[in-house]
Design a protein around this motif. Structure first.
Motif, PDB file in Angstrom:
ATOM      1  N   LYS A 290       0.829  -1.214   0.000  1.00 29.80           N
ATOM      2  CA  LYS A 290       0.000   0.000   0.000  1.00 29.80           C
ATOM      3  C   LYS A 290       0.857   1.256   0.000  1.00 29.80           C
ATOM      4  O   LYS A 290       0.616   2.193  -0.769  1.00 29.80           O
ATOM      5  CB  LYS A 290      -0.938  -0.036   1.210  1.00 29.80           C
ATOM      6  N   LEU A 291       1.875   1.290   0.866  1.00 32.79           N
ATOM      7  CA  LEU A 291       2.763   2.453   0.903  1.00 32.79           C
ATOM      8  C   LEU A 291       3.535   2.579  -0.406  1.00 32.79           C
ATOM      9  O   LEU A 291       3.696   3.681  -0.935  1.00 32.79           O
ATOM     10  CB  LEU A 291       3.723   2.363   2.085  1.00 32.79           C
ATOM     11  N   ARG A 292       3.993   1.473  -0.932  1.00 32.08           N
ATOM     12  CA  ARG A 292       4.713   1.492  -2.215  1.00 32.08           C
ATOM     13  C   ARG A 292       3.819   2.026  -3.326  1.00 32.08           C
ATOM     14  O   ARG A 292       4.285   2.732  -4.236  1.00 32.08           O
ATOM     15  CB  ARG A 292       5.202   0.089  -2.571  1.00 32.08           C
ATOM     16  N   SER A 293       2.528   1.705  -3.246  1.00 34.05           N
ATOM     17  CA  SER A 293       1.603   2.078  -4.321  1.00 34.05           C
ATOM     18  C   SER A 293       1.390   3.580  -4.442  1.00 34.05           C
ATOM     19  O   SER A 293       0.939   4.060  -5.486  1.00 34.05           O
ATOM     20  CB  SER A 293       0.248   1.392  -4.119  1.00 34.05           C
ATOM     21  N   ILE A 294       1.706   4.333  -3.373  1.00 41.30           N
ATOM     22  CA  ILE A 294       1.523   5.792  -3.450  1.00 41.30           C
ATOM     23  C   ILE A 294       2.842   6.513  -3.752  1.00 41.30           C
ATOM     24  O   ILE A 294       2.912   7.734  -3.726  1.00 41.30           O
ATOM     25  CB  ILE A 294       0.882   6.363  -2.165  1.00 41.30           C
ATOM     26  N   GLY A 295       3.903   5.716  -4.039  1.00 38.31           N
ATOM     27  CA  GLY A 295       5.125   6.341  -4.535  1.00 38.31           C
ATOM     28  C   GLY A 295       6.343   6.281  -3.658  1.00 38.31           C
ATOM     29  O   GLY A 295       7.406   6.790  -4.040  1.00 38.31           O
ATOM     30  N   TYR A 296       6.251   5.643  -2.477  1.00 40.93           N
ATOM     31  CA  TYR A 296       7.460   5.530  -1.649  1.00 40.93           C
ATOM     32  C   TYR A 296       8.327   4.432  -2.243  1.00 40.93           C
ATOM     33  O   TYR A 296       7.947   3.256  -2.251  1.00 40.93           O
ATOM     34  CB  TYR A 296       7.135   5.228  -0.190  1.00 40.93           C
ATOM     35  N   ASP A 297       9.517   4.802  -2.739  1.00 37.41           N
ATOM     36  CA  ASP A 297      10.338   3.835  -3.476  1.00 37.41           C
ATOM     37  C   ASP A 297      11.727   3.617  -2.882  1.00 37.41           C
ATOM     38  O   ASP A 297      12.575   2.982  -3.508  1.00 37.41           O
ATOM     39  CB  ASP A 297      10.487   4.279  -4.939  1.00 37.41           C
ATOM     40  N   GLN A 298      11.959   4.101  -1.670  1.00 35.04           N
ATOM     41  CA  GLN A 298      13.280   3.931  -1.065  1.00 35.04           C
ATOM     42  C   GLN A 298      13.447   2.508  -0.526  1.00 35.04           C
ATOM     43  O   GLN A 298      12.496   1.912  -0.009  1.00 35.04           O
ATOM     44  CB  GLN A 298      13.488   4.930   0.074  1.00 35.04           C
ATOM     45  N   PRO A 299      14.647   1.947  -0.620  1.00 30.99           N
ATOM     46  CA  PRO A 299      14.873   0.606  -0.064  1.00 30.99           C
ATOM     47  C   PRO A 299      14.881   0.652   1.461  1.00 30.99           C
ATOM     48  O   PRO A 299      15.199   1.688   2.058  1.00 30.99           O
ATOM     49  CB  PRO A 299      16.253   0.229  -0.604  1.00 30.99           C
ATOM     50  N   PHE A 300      14.527  -0.476   2.071  1.00 35.79           N
ATOM     51  CA  PHE A 300      14.590  -0.571   3.529  1.00 35.79           C
ATOM     52  C   PHE A 300      15.951  -1.107   3.961  1.00 35.79           C
ATOM     53  O   PHE A 300      16.560  -1.897   3.256  1.00 35.79           O
ATOM     54  CB  PHE A 300      13.464  -1.467   4.056  1.00 35.79           C
ATOM     55  N   THR A 301      16.402  -0.644   5.101  1.00 37.17           N
ATOM     56  CA  THR A 301      17.702  -1.055   5.632  1.00 37.17           C
ATOM     57  C   THR A 301      17.679  -2.536   5.995  1.00 37.17           C
ATOM     58  O   THR A 301      16.800  -2.985   6.739  1.00 37.17           O
ATOM     59  CB  THR A 301      18.051  -0.234   6.889  1.00 37.17           C
ATOM     60  N   GLU A 302      18.630  -3.293   5.481  1.00 41.59           N
ATOM     61  CA  GLU A 302      18.753  -4.700   5.862  1.00 41.59           C
ATOM     62  C   GLU A 302      19.042  -4.785   7.362  1.00 41.59           C
ATOM     63  O   GLU A 302      19.758  -3.949   7.915  1.00 41.59           O
ATOM     64  CB  GLU A 302      19.879  -5.365   5.081  1.00 41.59           C
ATOM     65  N   LEU A 303      18.507  -5.823   7.997  1.00 37.54           N
ATOM     66  CA  LEU A 303      18.661  -5.976   9.439  1.00 37.54           C
ATOM     67  C   LEU A 303      20.131  -5.917   9.860  1.00 37.54           C
ATOM     68  O   LEU A 303      20.490  -5.195  10.799  1.00 37.54           O
ATOM     69  CB  LEU A 303      18.041  -7.304   9.900  1.00 37.54           C
ATOM     70  N   GLU A 304      20.999  -6.652   9.176  1.00 41.29           N
ATOM     71  CA  GLU A 304      22.408  -6.687   9.558  1.00 41.29           C
ATOM     72  C   GLU A 304      23.051  -5.301   9.463  1.00 41.29           C
ATOM     73  O   GLU A 304      23.833  -4.907  10.331  1.00 41.29           O
ATOM     74  CB  GLU A 304      23.170  -7.685   8.672  1.00 41.29           C
ATOM     75  N   SER A 305      22.709  -4.559   8.421  1.00 38.37           N
ATOM     76  CA  SER A 305      23.273  -3.210   8.248  1.00 38.37           C
ATOM     77  C   SER A 305      22.759  -2.260   9.315  1.00 38.37           C
ATOM     78  O   SER A 305      23.507  -1.444   9.863  1.00 38.37           O
ATOM     79  CB  SER A 305      22.908  -2.663   6.857  1.00 38.37           C
ATOM     80  N   GLY A 306      21.467  -2.358   9.618  1.00 35.88           N
ATOM     81  CA  GLY A 306      20.892  -1.500  10.645  1.00 35.88           C
ATOM     82  C   GLY A 306      21.476  -1.770  12.013  1.00 35.88           C
ATOM     83  O   GLY A 306      21.764  -0.843  12.783  1.00 35.88           O
ATOM     84  N   VAL A 307      21.677  -3.053  12.332  1.00 38.53           N
ATOM     85  CA  VAL A 307      22.241  -3.413  13.636  1.00 38.53           C
ATOM     86  C   VAL A 307      23.671  -2.899  13.763  1.00 38.53           C
ATOM     87  O   VAL A 307      24.054  -2.340  14.799  1.00 38.53           O
ATOM     88  CB  VAL A 307      22.185  -4.943  13.850  1.00 38.53           C
ATOM     89  N   VAL A 308      24.471  -3.063  12.730  1.00 36.29           N
ATOM     90  CA  VAL A 308      25.849  -2.564  12.769  1.00 36.29           C
ATOM     91  C   VAL A 308      25.866  -1.054  12.974  1.00 36.29           C
ATOM     92  O   VAL A 308      26.625  -0.513  13.794  1.00 36.29           O
ATOM     93  CB  VAL A 308      26.619  -2.945  11.482  1.00 36.29           C
ATOM     94  N   ASP A 309      25.017  -0.337  12.228  1.00 40.78           N
ATOM     95  CA  ASP A 309      24.975   1.119  12.361  1.00 40.78           C
ATOM     96  C   ASP A 309      24.551   1.535  13.772  1.00 40.78           C
ATOM     97  O   ASP A 309      25.157   2.437  14.371  1.00 40.78           O
ATOM     98  CB  ASP A 309      24.003   1.701  11.329  1.00 40.78           C
ATOM     99  N   TYR A 310      23.533   0.855  14.300  1.00 39.07           N
ATOM    100  CA  TYR A 310      23.026   1.168  15.637  1.00 39.07           C
ATOM    101  C   TYR A 310      24.064   0.848  16.709  1.00 39.07           C
ATOM    102  O   TYR A 310      24.361   1.681  17.580  1.00 39.07           O
ATOM    103  CB  TYR A 310      21.732   0.395  15.857  1.00 39.07           C
ATOM    104  N   VAL A 311      24.649  -0.346  16.654  1.00 41.08           N
ATOM    105  CA  VAL A 311      25.593  -0.771  17.680  1.00 41.08           C
ATOM    106  C   VAL A 311      26.883   0.056  17.622  1.00 41.08           C
ATOM    107  O   VAL A 311      27.328   0.605  18.641  1.00 41.08           O
ATOM    108  CB  VAL A 311      25.916  -2.273  17.542  1.00 41.08           C
ATOM    109  N   LYS A 312      27.479   0.153  16.451  1.00 40.49           N
ATOM    110  CA  LYS A 312      28.770   0.840  16.341  1.00 40.49           C
ATOM    111  C   LYS A 312      28.638   2.356  16.339  1.00 40.49           C
ATOM    112  O   LYS A 312      29.505   3.066  16.864  1.00 40.49           O
ATOM    113  CB  LYS A 312      29.499   0.370  15.074  1.00 40.49           C
ATOM    114  N   GLY A 313      27.557   2.858  15.758  1.00 44.78           N
ATOM    115  CA  GLY A 313      27.406   4.306  15.647  1.00 44.78           C
ATOM    116  C   GLY A 313      26.800   4.974  16.866  1.00 44.78           C
ATOM    117  O   GLY A 313      27.017   6.166  17.095  1.00 44.78           O
ATOM    118  N   TYR A 314      26.053   4.198  17.677  1.00 41.16           N
ATOM    119  CA  TYR A 314      25.327   4.810  18.793  1.00 41.16           C
ATOM    120  C   TYR A 314      25.523   4.079  20.127  1.00 41.16           C
ATOM    121  O   TYR A 314      26.004   4.669  21.086  1.00 41.16           O
ATOM    122  CB  TYR A 314      23.830   4.912  18.446  1.00 41.16           C
ATOM    123  N   LEU A 315      25.156   2.799  20.201  1.00 39.68           N
ATOM    124  CA  LEU A 315      25.205   2.091  21.481  1.00 39.68           C
ATOM    125  C   LEU A 315      26.612   2.056  22.066  1.00 39.68           C
ATOM    126  O   LEU A 315      26.806   2.310  23.261  1.00 39.68           O
ATOM    127  CB  LEU A 315      24.678   0.667  21.325  1.00 39.68           C
TER     128      LEU A 315
END
Length: 321
Positions: A290-315
């Motif tokens: 539904k969200l894609r159908s109205i024009g949102y076309d950005q990729p979602f962050t892969e779990l592994e990439s998001g965890v690395v960014d969160y752990v190393k960049g913030y936690l």
């Protein structure tokens, strides 16, 4: 002015940071600012005014001509809260008043719903508005959110643009204050750092092996990206899922934390507490069509990439976004 309620909270404070990064600085922050730990989320953010949540309705009436957009993210988000009166006051009835004022003054609105409205997912996780009354939330929190969604659709008059977002399992920086309601990633980080291992619930469902219970984990940066998209889009009103669209196992998530910490994985499985065992979700996955159908076309962050960014960049640095 852009207004963010729940501004000192996890998603609200991240959204303000994203708005600031995009050049929006006339931000009005609305919250109960009595929690000093939570207020740290607003450090170094560009905000022109702070409004106590109890004063917000009068503030809207006095400033409605200057308000460009409202993100209503404030709520009682504890899924273990069983004080129905409190939940209906802070989640359902408070949101009704915000919606009525946005309708009266024709202020565009995005508000936070929740994937908790889906319960055990008996009829799936499709954001079909015609089936809201069939949903069976597992707790009063989910009920309070679903009741508001149903009420919104019943209104004859609405803002010229509005959207409700059913957040799935959001993780990322600025959730330090959330205690037991913080994401599994935050708990895994602290547990692994302290003990070298992570405890996960056993599976009590023969269809799932231990650790292979699945959730739709979505990085808060993606949530902010979608909020900004809707702020500019301002058409196609409705209720939308907000997940990654891909279910992953808790084992995947914990292994990603071990990897980010560069530690050897060691997982211990413990029985799921009996008081929540019969209401435990084994699978959630947002349909994002539904969200894609109205024009949102950005990729979602892969779990592994998001965890690395969160752990190393913030936690690991105890920093905020």
């Amino acid at each position: 002015m852009i207004v963010v309620t729940g501004a000192a909270g996890f998603i609200g404070s991240c959204l303000i940071s994203s708005l600031n990064k995009k050049g929006f600085r006339a931000i009005v922050a609305v919250d109960d600012f009595s929690n000093e730990e939570k207020n740290k989320n607003l450090q170094e953010k560009q905000i022109i005014e702070r409004v106590d949540r109890d004063d917000f309705f009068g503030w809207i009436e006095n400033n409605q001509k200057q308000i460009e957009f409202i993100f209503h993210l404030g709520a009682r988000t504890d899924t273990t809260e069983f004080d129905r009166e409190l939940l209906w006051k802070l989640n359902t009835n408070y949101s009704k008043k915000v919606f009525e004022l946005c309708t009266l003054y024709q202020i565009p609105l995005v508000y936070a719903s929740s994937a908790a409205t889906y319960g055990l997912g008996e009829i799936g996780y499709d954001d079909d508005e015609s089936r809201l009354s069939e949903l069976k939330p597992l707790n009063p929190y989910g009920e309070s959110k679903n009741e508001f969604d149903i009420w919104v659709l019943q209104q004859e008059k609405k803002p010229f643009f509005w959207a409700g977002l059913k957040f799935f399992n959001v993780y990322g920086p600025n959730e330090y204050h959330k205690g037991r309601m913080a994401s599994v990633i935050l708990h895994a980080y602290h547990q692994i750092e302290k003990t070298g291992k992570m405890k996960l619930f056993q599976s009590h469902n023969p269809a799932y092996k231990d650790g292979e219970q699945m959730r739709d984990f979505v990085y808060v940066m993606d949530v902010c990206s979608i909020c900004l998209f809707l702020m500019h889009h301002r058409k196609d009103s409705g209720i939308y899922n907000l997940g990654s669209g891909r279910a992953r196992t808790f084992k995947d998530l914990v292994l990603a934390v071990f990897n980010a910490l560069e530690k050897k994985p060691e997982i211990e499985f413990i029985p799921t507490p009996e008081d929540i065992r019969d209401k435990y979700q084994y699978f959630t996955e947002a349909s994002m069509t539904k969200l894609r159908s109205i024009g949102y076309d950005q990729p979602f962050t892969e779990l592994e990439s998001g965890v690395v960014d969160y752990v190393k960049g913030y936690l690991s640095k105890s920093t905020y976004y």
